[in-house]
Design a protein around this motif. Structure first.
Motif, PDB file in Angstrom:
ATOM      1  N   MET A   1      -6.381   3.983   6.924  1.00 33.44           N
ATOM      2  CA  MET A   1      -5.734   4.399   6.285  1.00 33.44           C
ATOM      3  C   MET A   1      -4.321   3.145   5.478  1.00 33.44           C
ATOM      4  N   ARG A   2      -3.813   2.379   4.147  1.00 30.81           N
ATOM      5  CA  ARG A   2      -2.281   1.218   4.519  1.00 30.81           C
ATOM      6  C   ARG A   2      -1.648   2.757   3.532  1.00 30.81           C
ATOM      7  N   THR A   3      -0.475   2.151   4.512  1.00 30.82           N
ATOM      8  CA  THR A   3       0.657   2.863   3.287  1.00 30.82           C
ATOM      9  C   THR A   3       1.418   2.150   2.499  1.00 30.82           C
ATOM     10  N   ILE A   4       1.868   2.031   1.416  1.00 35.43           N
ATOM     11  CA  ILE A   4       2.761   1.461   0.717  1.00 35.43           C
ATOM     12  C   ILE A   4       3.698   2.569   0.191  1.00 35.43           C
ATOM     13  N   PRO A   5       4.834   2.010   0.319  1.00 34.68           N
ATOM     14  CA  PRO A   5       6.185   2.800   0.474  1.00 34.68           C
ATOM     15  C   PRO A   5       6.398   2.309  -1.291  1.00 34.68           C
ATOM     16  N   ALA A   6       6.495   4.281  -2.204  1.00 32.52           N
ATOM     17  CA  ALA A   6       7.213   3.985  -3.567  1.00 32.52           C
ATOM     18  C   ALA A   6       7.211   3.202  -4.114  1.00 32.52           C
ATOM     19  N   GLN A   7       8.780   3.335  -3.566  1.00 27.23           N
ATOM     20  CA  GLN A   7       9.548   1.702  -3.972  1.00 27.23           C
ATOM     21  C   GLN A   7       9.599   1.014  -4.203  1.00 27.23           C
ATOM     22  N   THR A   8       8.567   0.081  -3.718  1.00 30.86           N
ATOM     23  CA  THR A   8       7.875  -0.400  -3.408  1.00 30.86           C
ATOM     24  C   THR A   8       6.892  -0.783  -5.115  1.00 30.86           C
ATOM     25  N   ILE A   9       6.483  -0.259  -5.815  1.00 33.96           N
ATOM     26  CA  ILE A   9       5.927   0.313  -5.941  1.00 33.96           C
ATOM     27  C   ILE A   9       6.502   0.625  -7.156  1.00 33.96           C
ATOM     28  N   VAL A  10       8.157   0.835  -7.743  1.00 35.64           N
ATOM     29  CA  VAL A  10       8.528   0.868  -8.243  1.00 35.64           C
ATOM     30  C   VAL A  10       8.930  -0.529  -9.184  1.00 35.64           C
ATOM     31  N   ASP A  11       9.494  -1.238  -8.138  1.00 39.52           N
ATOM     32  CA  ASP A  11      10.152  -2.404  -8.375  1.00 39.52           C
ATOM     33  C   ASP A  11       9.677  -3.585  -8.569  1.00 39.52           C
ATOM     34  N   LYS A  12       7.929  -3.704  -8.270  1.00 36.37           N
ATOM     35  CA  LYS A  12       7.117  -4.103  -8.579  1.00 36.37           C
ATOM     36  C   LYS A  12       6.797  -3.992 -10.589  1.00 36.37           C
ATOM     37  N   GLU A  80      -9.308   3.365  -2.009  1.00 39.39           N
ATOM     38  CA  GLU A  80      -9.408   4.484  -1.473  1.00 39.39           C
ATOM     39  C   GLU A  80      -8.423   4.639  -0.439  1.00 39.39           C
ATOM     40  N   ASP A  81      -8.094   3.423   0.293  1.00 32.57           N
ATOM     41  CA  ASP A  81      -7.641   3.694   1.942  1.00 32.57           C
ATOM     42  C   ASP A  81      -6.188   3.101   1.550  1.00 32.57           C
ATOM     43  N   VAL A  82      -6.064   3.653   0.309  1.00 26.74           N
ATOM     44  CA  VAL A  82      -4.371   3.429   0.202  1.00 26.74           C
ATOM     45  C   VAL A  82      -3.295   4.348   0.254  1.00 26.74           C
ATOM     46  N   ARG A  83      -2.590   4.996   1.069  1.00 26.72           N
ATOM     47  CA  ARG A  83      -1.907   5.643   0.463  1.00 26.72           C
ATOM     48  C   ARG A  83      -0.120   5.958  -0.133  1.00 26.72           C
ATOM     49  N   VAL A  84       0.136   6.308  -0.742  1.00 26.97           N
ATOM     50  CA  VAL A  84       1.321   5.640  -1.897  1.00 26.97           C
ATOM     51  C   VAL A  84       2.343   6.404  -1.017  1.00 26.97           C
ATOM     52  N   GLU A  85       3.332   6.711  -0.519  1.00 24.70           N
ATOM     53  CA  GLU A  85       4.014   7.488   0.255  1.00 24.70           C
ATOM     54  C   GLU A  85       5.950   8.115  -0.318  1.00 24.70           C
ATOM     55  N   ILE A 131     -10.271   5.038  -9.092  1.00 26.07           N
ATOM     56  CA  ILE A 131     -10.181   4.824  -7.732  1.00 26.07           C
ATOM     57  C   ILE A 131     -11.813   3.883  -7.081  1.00 26.07           C
ATOM     58  N   VAL A 132     -11.543   2.456  -6.159  1.00 26.91           N
ATOM     59  CA  VAL A 132     -11.892   1.733  -5.858  1.00 26.91           C
ATOM     60  C   VAL A 132     -12.416   2.007  -3.981  1.00 26.91           C
ATOM     61  N   PRO A 133     -12.963   1.079  -3.997  1.00 28.88           N
ATOM     62  CA  PRO A 133     -13.117   0.730  -2.440  1.00 28.88           C
ATOM     63  C   PRO A 133     -12.103  -0.116  -2.146  1.00 28.88           C
ATOM     64  N   GLY A 134     -12.062  -0.236  -1.035  1.00 26.23           N
ATOM     65  CA  GLY A 134     -11.247  -0.756  -0.115  1.00 26.23           C
ATOM     66  C   GLY A 134      -9.371  -0.357  -0.130  1.00 26.23           C
ATOM     67  N   ASP A 135      -8.555  -1.083   0.414  1.00 24.54           N
ATOM     68  CA  ASP A 135      -7.185  -0.742   0.617  1.00 24.54           C
ATOM     69  C   ASP A 135      -6.214  -1.483  -0.313  1.00 24.54           C
ATOM     70  N   LYS A 136      -6.465  -2.497  -1.126  1.00 26.40           N
ATOM     71  CA  LYS A 136      -5.397  -2.617  -2.454  1.00 26.40           C
ATOM     72  C   LYS A 136      -5.382  -2.007  -3.440  1.00 26.40           C
ATOM     73  N   LEU A 137      -4.543  -1.875  -4.299  1.00 27.10           N
ATOM     74  CA  LEU A 137      -3.252  -1.000  -5.042  1.00 27.10           C
ATOM     75  C   LEU A 137      -3.263  -2.809  -5.939  1.00 27.10           C
ATOM     76  N   LYS A 138      -4.425  -2.445  -7.179  1.00 23.95           N
ATOM     77  CA  LYS A 138      -4.053  -3.458  -8.799  1.00 23.95           C
ATOM     78  C   LYS A 138      -3.792  -2.272  -9.269  1.00 23.95           C
ATOM     79  N   ILE A 139      -2.004  -3.542 -10.195  1.00 24.01           N
ATOM     80  CA  ILE A 139      -1.764  -2.225 -11.508  1.00 24.01           C
ATOM     81  C   ILE A 139      -2.005  -3.723 -12.690  1.00 24.01           C
ATOM     82  N   TRP A 140      -1.927  -3.008 -13.344  1.00 24.47           N
ATOM     83  CA  TRP A 140      -2.163  -4.377 -15.094  1.00 24.47           C
ATOM     84  C   TRP A 140      -1.028  -3.818 -15.779  1.00 24.47           C
TER      85      TRP A 140
END
Lengths: 279, 185
Positions: A1-12, A80-85, A131-140
């Motif tokens: 499981m990969r963790t992405i901080p929510a703030q990273t998403i906010v900024d991106k 599926e292997d990503v968790r947002v913190e 929801i897709v397989p893998g540990d990436k988060l893709k946003i358009w």
């Protein structure tokens, strides 16, 4: 499981909103230049000249390309292997959108459907999750203006209508829209699925590059056929006549019910603003 | 196709000389107004109250600008689609409005009202908001501030570039789509 901080998403997401509104995609700008050279009608040439100058000015000054910075539409593919913190993914995308529209001096166009009172922050963002397989988060991200969106339609055909019926509906829709949606337009088409999937697919299809080819050669042929037909309408840039009514037709298909043949036509103005990021 | 430089407020003579296809540069004052503002202007008229600006010889620009960044009078400011204001336009033309600025086709009722009142419809290039904002030298909100981007603003413009779409003689610049040819493929 990969963790992405929510703030990273906010900024991106905030960065994407600002950049999308200031930087016309390279393929769209290139299409303007190609079509400017191809047009014989002086009015059409002049519109392209203005649009190219507008794109340069927007990049230089940081002013949005268009005052209608749109409703912010997101297509999110969550591995599926990503968790947002820190907060939920939805909250993070929405917070990033609000930040971007505020800090980028972008117009807030979201309002209550009855009172018409502006929500003040362009929210809530419209988000489609997958929801897709893998540990990436893709946003358009897509900045979708109201003028072109109003010209879009969903139609539920009986199967007997066939391609002939769909083709006629699409061409008539663009003819009727005429100068209203800021031609030259891009046309996203969803065929099949059901009522809502056709609409979502028609918009998602607009994320493809102008010059890419549909992987299914039969569908690619239909895209070419409709593009060529629409460009015979002589609506032209801003409705002043010319060869360029449409820059691209993009079709997305999905299996549908035995009883149905759903069609969605999403009209996109020439300011086809979108960005993507992979985390 | 002729080119004109006109100063606001506009007169009958200003409008009568124009033909669809002419290029016009406007210098002076224009007012912004779009969907929600038009609803309020109409409600104000229904109540018999005075409007927030003088319609006589006036030009209304259908625009909801983006916010002004520091050091600029206004943000991006291109036209919005005009047909949404068709419900309100004939009444305003009847009260002295000389022109509207937007993009897209107008209804037969608006075209008739423009012919009857010697008014015109001008097109600005849609999606060229950054470029058009360069001709706007000052902007201030004069009514309905709570409407945000839809508030009525008084704009001071210098050589604001427009194209006459509908003149007051029944002329129209937009092409009629060649549907038959397109359907034939």
């Amino acid at each position: 499981m990969r963790t992405i901080p929510a703030q990273t998403i906010v900024d991106k997401v905030a960065e994407m909103c600002i950049a999308a509104n200031r930087e016309l995609p390279a393929d769209v700008l290139q299409a303007f230049k190609t079509q400017q050279a191809a047009e014989e009608n002086p009015a059409a040439k002049e519109i392209f000249r203005q649009l190219i100058e507008n794109a340069e000015l927007s990049r230089e000054t940081g002013l949005p390309l268009c005052q209608d910075c749109g409703l912010a539409v997101f297509f999110v593919e969550m591995g599926e292997d990503v968790r947002v913190e820190g907060m939920s993914l939805r909250e993070a995308v929405n917070a990033g959108m609000v930040k971007g529209y505020k800090e980028g001096y972008l117009r807030k166009s979201s309002c209550d459907p009855f009172t018409r009172k502006n929500t003040g922050d362009n929210g809530p963002a419209i988000i489609h999750f997958d929801i897709v397989p893998g540990d990436k988060l893709k946003i358009w991200m897509m900045a979708k203006g109201g003028g072109s969106e109003n010209m879009s339609r969903v139609m539920m055909f009986p199967p007997a209508a066939g391609w002939k019926g769909l083709r006629e509906f699409i061409i008539k829709r663009i003819a009727e829209a005429g100068p209203n949606p800021c031609p030259p337009v891009l046309v996203g088409i969803g065929i099949g699925g059901n009522f809502e999937l056709a609409a979502i697919n028609s918009k998602k299809a607009l994320l493809r590059d102008i010059d890419d080819t549909h992987p299914d050669p039969e569908v690619a042929k239909l895209e070419e056929e409709v593009l060529s037909a629409i460009n015979k309408l002589n609506i032209g840039p801003m409705g002043l006549g010319g060869k360029t009514t449409c820059l691209a037709v993009k079709i997305a298909t999905a299996p549908c019910h035995l009883a149905s043949l759903p069609l969605a036509v999403n009209v996109q103005c020439h300011s086809a603003r979108h960005k993507e990021v992979v985390l | 196709m002729a080119e004109y430089t006109l100063n606001t407020p506009l007169t009958d003579a200003d409008i009568e000389q124009l033909r669809s296809g002419d290029v016009v540069y406007i210098t002076g004052t224009i007012y912004t107004g779009r969907d929600a503002a038009h609803k309020r202007l109409t409600d104000t008229l229904d109540k018999g109250d005075p409007l927030p600006f003088d319609l006589k010889g006036a030009l209304i620009y259908y625009v909801g600008p983006s916010p002004a960044p520091p050091g600029r009078p206004i943000g991006s400011a291109g036209p919005t689609t005009s047909y949404r204001m068709d419900t309100y336009a004939p009444r305003l033309h009847g009260l002295g409005l000389k022109g509207t600025i937007g993009k897209g086709r107008r209804s037969p009722e608006v075209r008739e009202a423009m012919n009857a009142t010697k008014s015109a419809y001008f097109g600005a290039t849609g999606g060229a908001g950054a470029l058009l904002s360069q001709a706007i030298k000052a902007a201030k909100v004069i009514a309905y501030e709570d409407l945000g981007p839809e508030a009525i603003r008084e704009l001071t413009v210098e050589k604001f570039p427009l194209l006459v779409i509908n003149d007051c003689h029944g002329g129209e610049l937009y092409t009629t789509p060649d549907l038959e040819k397109a359907l034939a493929g």
